[in-house]
Structure formats: structure tokens, C-alpha cells
Design an enzyme around this catalytic site. Structure first.
Site, mmCIF file in Angstrom:
data_model
loop_
_atom_site.group_PDB
_atom_site.id
_atom_site.type_symbol
_atom_site.label_atom_id
_atom_site.label_comp_id
_atom_site.label_asym_id
_atom_site.label_seq_id
_atom_site.Cartn_x
_atom_site.Cartn_y
_atom_site.Cartn_z
ATOM 1 C CE LYS A 171 28.141 -65.311 -3.095
ATOM 2 N NZ LYS A 171 27.560 -65.123 -4.418
ATOM 3 C CE LYS A 229 26.139 -62.180 -1.611
ATOM 4 N NZ LYS A 229 26.028 -62.462 -3.021
HETATM 5 C C1 PBG Z 1 25.141 -65.560 -6.832
HETATM 6 C C2 PBG Z 1 24.755 -64.532 -5.863
HETATM 7 C C3 PBG Z 1 24.121 -64.808 -4.657
HETATM 8 C C4 PBG Z 1 23.865 -63.589 -4.070
HETATM 9 C C5 PBG Z 1 24.348 -62.600 -4.908
HETATM 10 N N1 PBG Z 1 24.916 -63.204 -6.028
HETATM 11 C C6 PBG Z 1 23.665 -66.062 -4.063
HETATM 12 C C7 PBG Z 1 24.533 -67.226 -4.008
HETATM 13 O O1 PBG Z 1 25.761 -67.129 -4.001
HETATM 14 O O2 PBG Z 1 23.956 -68.310 -3.972
HETATM 15 C C8 PBG Z 1 23.173 -63.461 -2.753
HETATM 16 C C9 PBG Z 1 22.595 -62.168 -2.428
HETATM 17 C C10 PBG Z 1 21.615 -62.191 -1.339
HETATM 18 O O3 PBG Z 1 21.365 -63.205 -0.656
HETATM 19 O O4 PBG Z 1 21.030 -61.120 -1.122
HETATM 20 N N2 PBG Z 1 26.260 -65.425 -7.579
#
Ligand code: PBG
Length: 338
Positions: free
Chosen positions: A201, A256
Site C-alpha cells: 500500500k 493499492k
Molecule cells: C485507511 C484506508 C485508506 C483507504 C482504505 N483504507 C486511506 C488511507 O490510507 O489514508 C483508501 C481507499 C480509497 O482511497 O479509496 N486505512
């Protein structure tokens, strides 16, 4: 690569001449079964609240979510991923609401499971919806404390499993959390609860609309989440992350964001025999919607093409906010190919 013939005997346009011949030689296909639908849940009754930066996406109260989840199931969508919009009054620096057994997510999971038992439920394991600062963990000296956070995540995962969640999905990027969560789940008797690890991520600018949706934009500070989420410059590091998570017990891994990271999906797919999922994140969805609203793109065609690209890159399934919309179009006979 073996060279198969040459022009003029070989003309690749022949196979492209007809819709039926294009169908015949298509290497990939997009189906409703490939789409996981991320949903935002909020308190209240009979409540639907639009999210400004994500046209067509709403925060839903549990009763409405149950109805939508049943509909998603009839469309062939295999699973939903539930994200909570938690009231400001429940947020604390340590995000303790995350392991309250009757928090919003747990109540949503129970309600959906009861009404639509055959629909898979995935829950996000991370503290950001619950912390006042919006970070995914507990802070010490302005940075997230890894091991204290992992302990909190274990409690959160067990609480979600107790509520009936099928797969917990740690999206926090702490080191060592997959192994610890696996042990905690097993110790609590949840051997069958899966772990979808957000293994790679990235610290991305594309999460903006999501943070509005769950109200976690908070006060992240100037380095944002860069001390735990990955640097967009790296790809070898993604393989190390995946290797660690798989060795710790991850059942599936997530890459992601999605479209800017198709190379990572492909590399992970080629290096590991583990299901790879991808997340078409909020910013990707917002871009396509915004362009379509301006008349600059055909939303359905561009969305289908993007989702097909995930499959081509090697993803087994894709988290997409357009899951319902796309499943409806596919059911109506629209093809993912032009
Ligand atoms: C947080 C989380 C995020 C997303 C999913 N879980 C945002 C972040 O890491 O700040 C993002 C999903 C999206 O932007 O659609 N744990």
C-alpha cells in the site's frame, strides 16, 4: 517470444474484423464476480449521504446498507468491504472505539451477515476512522508506534471476526501485523477467518476523497503516512512486503492504489502463487467521474476499460466503488470491450 509469421501472410487485423471474432480471441473478461464493492456505513436510520468528491457514492445507515448488500449479491458481486464513518465524539488519540464490540462496523457486519449470509464481508483493520489525528495507528513522538499499534489491530481484528466478518483486511502497513493478527485470530478460535493483507500500500495522493468519506483527513502532519505506507518510487520493496505477509499467513494480498500501480500487480502475480487483489481507490474513481461530468470521457467505457486492465495485469478481483454500476451494465449486456 516465438515469432508467429510475418506480413503479408499474417495480418492481425483479420481477427479484429468482427465483434464475434474479437470476442472469440479475447484473452480477458470482466465479470461482476471480479468486483468487490467498498461501502461506507454511518449511524442513523434510513439515511443516505452523498460524498461530494465521489459522485454516485453514499454513506449509508445500516438498514440501507443491508438492502444494498442484498442487491449487490443478486448482481453476482461476491463480497463487500465495509468502512465506517465514525462520529467525531467517538474518536480518540488511541482509536479505542475500533475494538468496541458494538461499534458501527460490528453492528453493520452482523446485520448484513444475517440478511445476506452468502455475501462475503471484508473489514478494514486500521485505526484511522477512529483516531482524532487520522493516522492508522497510535502515535508516539509524532510517529506511529508500530508494536503498540499492532496490539490494537489484533484486538480490532478479533472483534470484527466475532461480529461475523469473513476476511479481515489490515490496511495499516505496520511491520509484523499479519503474523500477530493470525495468531490472535487463531487463539480466539477464528481459524477460518481469512486475512487479506494490504501488502503493498503506497503513500498516495489518490486517497483524498476516501478521507473525506470517512472523515479521517484529520491532522496527519507534514509527512502524512509516509513513515508507514510505501514510497511510490519502489517496486522491489513491494515484493519484500508481499513475501513477509505471505510467510506470516496472508491468504490474499492487495496492491493499492490500482491503475498507477499495474506494474506492481503484474510483478507480484509473477513472483508469488497467492491471489492478488487490487484497489481502484477513491481518487481514481473521482477522476473518471469528474472527466465524465465535464463530457470529456464516457464513464462506463472508461471504467470498464480500467477494470479490465486490472484483470489483464493479473488481479483476481478489484475493489471498485463502481461495482454495482458496472455489474448492472454487464447484466444489461454491455461488454467490457468496445
Ligand atoms: C485507511 C484506508 C485508506 C483507504 C482504505 N483504507 C486511506 C488511507 O490510507 O489514508 C483508501 C481507499 C480509497 O482511497 O479509496 N486505512
Amino acid at each position: 517470444m516465438i515469432r508467429l509469421g510475418s506480413y503479408p501472410a499474417t495480418r492481425l487485423r483479420r481477427n479484429r474484423r468482427h465483434a464475434w471474432s474479437r470476442t472469440l480471441v479475447a484473452e480477458h473478461q470482466l465479470n461482476a464476480e471480479d468486483c468487490i464493492w467498498p461501502v461506507f456505513v454511518q449511524e442513523g436510520q434510513n439515511k443516505t449521504t452523498p460524498i461530494a468528491a465521489m459522485p454516485g457514492v453514499n454513506r449509508l445507515s445500516i438498514d440501507r446498507l443491508v438492502k444494498e448488500a442484498a442487491y449487490a449479491h443478486t448482481l453476482g458481486i461476491p463480497a463487500i468491504a465495509i468502512f465506517p464513518a465514525v462520529g467525531q465524539e467517538l474518536k480518540t488519540p488511541d482509536g479505542r472505539e475500533a475494538h468496541n464490540t458494538s461499534n458501527l462496523v460490528c453492528r453493520a457486519v452482523k446485520a448484513v451477515k444475517k440478511a445476506v449470509p452468502a455475501l462475503g464481508i471484508i473489514c478494514d483493520v486500521a485505526l484511522d476512522p477512529y483516531t482524532t489525528h487520522g493516522h492508522d495507528g497510535i502515535l508516539r513522538d509524532d510517529d506511529v508506534d508500530n508494536d503498540r499499534t499492532v496490539a490494537a489491530l489484533c484486538r480490532q481484528a478479533v472483534v470484527q471476526a466475532q461480529a461475523g466478518c469473513d476476511i479481515v483486511a489490515p490496511s495499516d502497513m505496520m511491520d509484523g501485523r499479519i503474523g500477530e493478527i493470525r495468531r490472535a485470530l487463531d487463539k480466539a478460535g477464528f481459524h477460518g477467518t481469512g486475512i487479506l493483507s494490504y501488502a503493498a500500500k503506497y503513500a498516495s495522493a489518490f486517497y483524498g476523497p476516501f478521507r473525506e468519506a470517512v472523515g479521517s483527513a484529520g491532522n496527519l502532519g507534514k509527512s502524512g503516512k509516509r513513515t508507514y505506507q510505501m514510497d511510490p518510487a519502489n517496486t522491489d520493496e513491494a515484493l519484500r512486503e508481499v513475501a513477509l505477509d505471505v510467510s506470516e499467513g496472508a491468504d490474499m494480498v492487495m496492491i493499492k492504489p490500482g491503475m498507477p500501480y499495474l506494474d506492481i500487480i503484474r510483478r507480484v502475480r509473477e513472483n508469488f502463487s497467492v491471489p492478488v487483489l487490487a484497489y481502484q481507490v477513491s481518487g481514481e474513481y473521482a477522476m473518471l467521474r469528474a472527466a465524465a461530468q465535464n463530457g470529456w470521457l464516457d464513464f462506463d467505457a472508461a471504467m470498464m476499460e480500467s477494470l479490465l486492465a486490472f484483470k489483464r495485469a493479473g488481479a483476481s478481483a478489484v475493489f471498485t466503488y463502481a461495482a454495482i454500476h458496472i455489474a448492472e451494465k454487464l447484466r444489461a449486456g454491455k461488454s467490457s470491450r468496445l
